[in-house]
Design an enzyme around this catalytic site. Structure first.
Site, short mmCIF file in Angstrom:
data_model
loop_
_atom_site.label_atom_id
_atom_site.label_comp_id
_atom_site.label_asym_id
_atom_site.label_seq_id
_atom_site.Cartn_x
_atom_site.Cartn_y
_atom_site.Cartn_z
N MET A 109 22.67 -38.78 0.67
CA MET A 109 21.91 -38.52 -0.55
C MET A 109 22.40 -37.22 -1.18
O MET A 109 22.29 -36.16 -0.57
CB MET A 109 20.42 -38.41 -0.22
CG MET A 109 19.80 -39.69 0.28
SD MET A 109 18.08 -39.45 0.79
CE MET A 109 18.32 -38.67 2.38
N GLY A 197 19.39 -32.62 -0.82
CA GLY A 197 20.68 -33.09 -0.32
C GLY A 197 20.67 -33.35 1.17
O GLY A 197 20.41 -32.44 1.95
N SER A 198 20.93 -34.57 1.60
CA SER A 198 20.74 -34.89 3.01
C SER A 198 21.33 -36.26 3.33
O SER A 198 22.12 -36.81 2.58
CB SER A 198 19.26 -34.84 3.35
OG SER A 198 18.50 -35.44 2.32
N ARG A 199 20.86 -36.84 4.45
CA ARG A 199 21.46 -38.08 4.95
C ARG A 199 20.44 -38.83 5.81
O ARG A 199 19.58 -38.23 6.46
CB ARG A 199 22.68 -37.69 5.78
CG ARG A 199 23.29 -38.75 6.66
CD ARG A 199 24.51 -38.17 7.32
NE ARG A 199 25.14 -39.08 8.26
CZ ARG A 199 26.38 -38.94 8.70
NH1 ARG A 199 27.12 -37.94 8.28
NH2 ARG A 199 26.89 -39.81 9.55
#
Length: 230
Positions: A109, A197-199
């Site tokens: 993301m 912001g990440s995953r």
């Protein structure tokens, strides 16, 4: 075999009502508004414009849209838990949580994606646990192992296991989870937020799922069917 304790608690409701901006964003928006007003009051027009633009960006980041599936689904459908891009699809010889060979699908993301995460299936939260760690860029492979993360083990109504891992990135340093062990959750229900912001990684028992998406596919939480149980 169906899960015996699916009625352990009432259906999961992460928030009492829907809001167009998720509540985790309110403090950041308030700070942005205050800075914008102060800059304008002191005649710092250019700075006020910068703060206003940043505040609008934060509002967009914490947007909380209602979602409907892109296509017809059934009890075998598995939805994307996050908005973003599929950056990895790989097989793992022996995953500790799956307890055997596994298939991993990773969704990155960016700061421009909606960061509300949703449940990929309808089922029971078997376990939730948080691991402190580093804050490498979330798109890197080592982020799955070394970064701060929240792990959710889900069982569907037939007892099929899926592991979902929310991973903090270089900018995202706060994972908010709405889940607790024993909760029932509906397919597409909001399960948490990762800030900035990440995953999200999904793990399935090997050969248990037929994927509908490939590498670099763009997916949307609660809308895109990423796979189906076989």
């Amino acid at each position: 075999m169906r899960v015996k304790n699916m009625n352990k608690v009432d259906a999961f409701k992460p928030k009492p009502k829907h809001t167009i901006i998720t509540r985790e964003g309110y403090p950041f928006i308030a700070i942005g508004l205050v800075l914008t007003i102060l800059a304008y009051a002191f005649g710092l027009i250019l700075l006020a414009i910068v703060f206003a633009v940043l505040t609008i960006f934060v509002c967009a980041f914490f947007r909380n849209p209602k979602r409907e599936p892109n296509e017809k689904f059934d009890e075998n459908s598995i939805f994307s838990p996050a908005d973003g891009k599929v950056i990895a699809i790989e097989k793992i010889k022996n995953d500790l949580l799956i307890k055997g060979p596994a298939l991993k699908v990773s969704i990155f993301m960016s700061v421009f994606n909606c960061h509300v995460n949703r449940s990929p299936i309808k089922g029971l939260v078997e376990n939730v646990f948080y691991n402190k760690g580093r804050f490498f860029v979330a798109s890197l492979d080592k982020a799955s192992v070394h970064n701060e993360r929240n792990t959710v083990i889900l069982l569907d109504e037939k007892g099929r296991k899926l592991v979902l891992v929310q991973i903090a990135g270089f900018i995202a340093r706060r994972i908010v989870s709405y889940l607790r062990e024993g909760f029932k959750i509906e397919r597409g229900a909001r399960l948490g937020v990762i800030r900035f912001g990440s995953r999200v990684d999904l793990y399935f028992p090997d050969n248990s799922v037929q994927l509908n998406v490939g590498l670099n596919a763009q997916v949307r939480a609660g809308k895109t069917i990423v796979g189906r149980w076989q």
